[in-house]
Design a protein around this motif. Structure first.
Motif, mmCIF file in Angstrom:
data_model
loop_
_atom_site.group_PDB
_atom_site.id
_atom_site.type_symbol
_atom_site.label_atom_id
_atom_site.label_comp_id
_atom_site.label_asym_id
_atom_site.label_seq_id
_atom_site.Cartn_x
_atom_site.Cartn_y
_atom_site.Cartn_z
ATOM 1 N N HIS A 162 12.477 -2.056 37.440
ATOM 2 C CA HIS A 162 11.319 -1.810 36.945
ATOM 3 C C HIS A 162 10.962 -2.606 35.502
ATOM 4 O O HIS A 162 12.107 -3.051 34.760
ATOM 5 C CB HIS A 162 11.471 -0.247 36.487
ATOM 6 C CG HIS A 162 11.333 0.715 37.706
ATOM 7 N ND1 HIS A 162 10.451 0.655 38.523
ATOM 8 C CD2 HIS A 162 12.214 1.607 38.196
ATOM 9 C CE1 HIS A 162 10.854 1.516 39.493
ATOM 10 N NE2 HIS A 162 11.778 2.116 39.292
ATOM 11 N N PRO A 163 9.758 -2.839 35.252
ATOM 12 C CA PRO A 163 9.471 -3.795 33.841
ATOM 13 C C PRO A 163 9.990 -2.967 32.872
ATOM 14 O O PRO A 163 9.449 -1.851 32.439
ATOM 15 C CB PRO A 163 7.820 -3.669 34.056
ATOM 16 C CG PRO A 163 7.262 -2.533 35.030
ATOM 17 C CD PRO A 163 8.494 -2.384 35.892
ATOM 18 N N LEU B 217 7.260 0.920 26.433
ATOM 19 C CA LEU B 217 6.091 1.373 25.927
ATOM 20 C C LEU B 217 5.941 2.719 26.161
ATOM 21 O O LEU B 217 5.579 3.601 25.112
ATOM 22 C CB LEU B 217 4.958 0.643 26.746
ATOM 23 C CG LEU B 217 4.606 -0.609 26.129
ATOM 24 C CD1 LEU B 217 3.575 -1.336 27.105
ATOM 25 C CD2 LEU B 217 4.098 -0.454 24.663
ATOM 26 N N LEU B 218 6.392 3.214 27.304
ATOM 27 C CA LEU B 218 6.293 4.815 27.565
ATOM 28 C C LEU B 218 7.038 5.578 26.870
ATOM 29 O O LEU B 218 6.817 6.570 26.273
ATOM 30 C CB LEU B 218 6.609 4.859 29.065
ATOM 31 C CG LEU B 218 6.603 6.117 29.855
ATOM 32 C CD1 LEU B 218 6.457 6.039 31.169
ATOM 33 C CD2 LEU B 218 7.879 7.254 29.327
ATOM 34 N N GLU C 282 9.292 -3.809 29.752
ATOM 35 C CA GLU C 282 8.325 -3.704 28.561
ATOM 36 C C GLU C 282 7.532 -2.359 28.717
ATOM 37 O O GLU C 282 7.328 -1.508 28.014
ATOM 38 C CB GLU C 282 7.353 -4.709 28.640
ATOM 39 C CG GLU C 282 6.649 -5.112 27.085
ATOM 40 C CD GLU C 282 5.789 -6.208 27.148
ATOM 41 O OE1 GLU C 282 6.358 -7.359 27.919
ATOM 42 O OE2 GLU C 282 4.793 -6.007 26.876
ATOM 43 N N GLU C 283 7.368 -2.030 30.103
ATOM 44 C CA GLU C 283 6.621 -0.848 30.220
ATOM 45 C C GLU C 283 7.350 0.527 30.143
ATOM 46 O O GLU C 283 6.911 1.531 29.543
ATOM 47 C CB GLU C 283 5.952 -0.892 31.808
ATOM 48 C CG GLU C 283 4.990 -1.671 32.191
ATOM 49 C CD GLU C 283 4.301 -1.660 33.452
ATOM 50 O OE1 GLU C 283 4.075 -0.471 33.938
ATOM 51 O OE2 GLU C 283 3.811 -2.543 34.023
ATOM 52 N N ARG D 41 7.957 6.316 35.968
ATOM 53 C CA ARG D 41 6.952 6.718 34.618
ATOM 54 C C ARG D 41 7.562 8.517 34.513
ATOM 55 O O ARG D 41 7.506 8.903 33.429
ATOM 56 C CB ARG D 41 5.758 6.543 34.727
ATOM 57 C CG ARG D 41 5.256 5.085 34.642
ATOM 58 C CD ARG D 41 3.878 4.738 34.596
ATOM 59 N NE ARG D 41 3.563 3.414 34.479
ATOM 60 C CZ ARG D 41 3.786 2.453 35.334
ATOM 61 N NH1 ARG D 41 4.113 2.746 36.622
ATOM 62 N NH2 ARG D 41 3.394 1.294 35.010
#
Ligand SMILES: C[S@@+](CC[C@H](N)C(=O)[O-])C[C@H]1O[C@@H](n2cnc3c(N)ncnc32)[C@H](O)[C@@H]1O
Length: 212
Positions: free
Chosen positions: A179-180, A186-187, A182-183, A131
């Motif tokens: 790492h995911p 989204l980020l 989809e996440e 992130r």
């Protein structure tokens, strides 16, 4: 420059590996997943583009793009061995408009200028806090961000778990991460970037995100 992850990256991405990567690059050209990044960047139709390559390794992306569409590049890497090889190769190619920074990108991102395109080729999988890494990278991108990362497949999850188990046995703190996806998406969407293309290889997936 001292940084959070440089010592670990220096141990993992050392001189031997950097030399071997350069030899391979000179013999066969860019690796398959790097070619996908190069195609994606070229598809943007930019001229005199400015680049930021995070974790650029031996510098393949800027060595290639400075030949045609790029006029300036910044290469930030936590491995001093990779950075030195990249620097020597850029000099050999006459690419004087490349700036090299030895650091954990998340430590220095605030001090860097915005560029047209940010690239991260096989980098998010080396960094625990995707992130922080992707947020910092997206803030630097005016036009697009292009990245490769491991696919979320059962065989890679198994392979990565085995590799990390041996790292633990060796008492080596370096880990690899799936790492995911989809996440991550989204980020990047939250930062105003939309995925415009994705290509898949057996291990790697490449996505091009463009600012809308
Ligand atoms: C698997 S290598 C990939 C190198 C190159 N992009 C390629 O695909 O050949 C990962 C690279 O990312 C760098 N790296 C990982 N996390 C980083 C961070 N937070 N800041 C800067 N460099 C980082 C490592 O030092 C290493 O050179």
């Amino acid at each position: 420059m001292p940084c959070n992850c440089c010592e670990m990256e220096n141990n993992t991405f050392g001189e031997e590996e950097a030399k071997a990567n350069l030899k391979e690059y000179r013999r066969r050209g860019p690796a398959k997943q790097t070619r996908l990044i190069l195609e994606a960047v070229r598809s943007l139709g930019l001229n005199h583009a400015t680049l930021l390559d995070v974790g650029g390794g031996i510098g393949t992306i800027h060595h290639e793009l400075m030949k045609d569409i790029a006029s300036e590049a910044i290469h930030v890497d936590a491995s001093s061995a990779y950075l030195k090889i990249a620097m020597d190769e850029a000099k050999r190619l006459g690419h004087s408009e490349v700036k090299f920074i030895h650091a954990d990108f998340t430590d220095v991102a605030d001090d860097l200028p915005q560029v047209d395109v940010v690239t991260l080729d096989r980098v998010v999988c080396c960094y625990p806090n995707f992130r922080e890494l992707l947020k910092a990278a997206s803030l630097k991108s005016r036009t697009a961000i292009v990245l490769t990362y491991p696919r979320e497949t059962w065989y890679l999850k198994m392979g990565f778990a085995i590799a990390n188990f041996f790292q633990k046995l060796k008492k080596d703190p370096f880990r690899i991460f799936i790492h995911p996806i989809e996440e991550m998406e989204l980020l990047l969407n939250g930062e105003g970037l939309r995925r415009v293309s994705t290509r898949r290889l057996f291990v790697w997936e490449m996505s091009l995100y463009q600012r809308s």
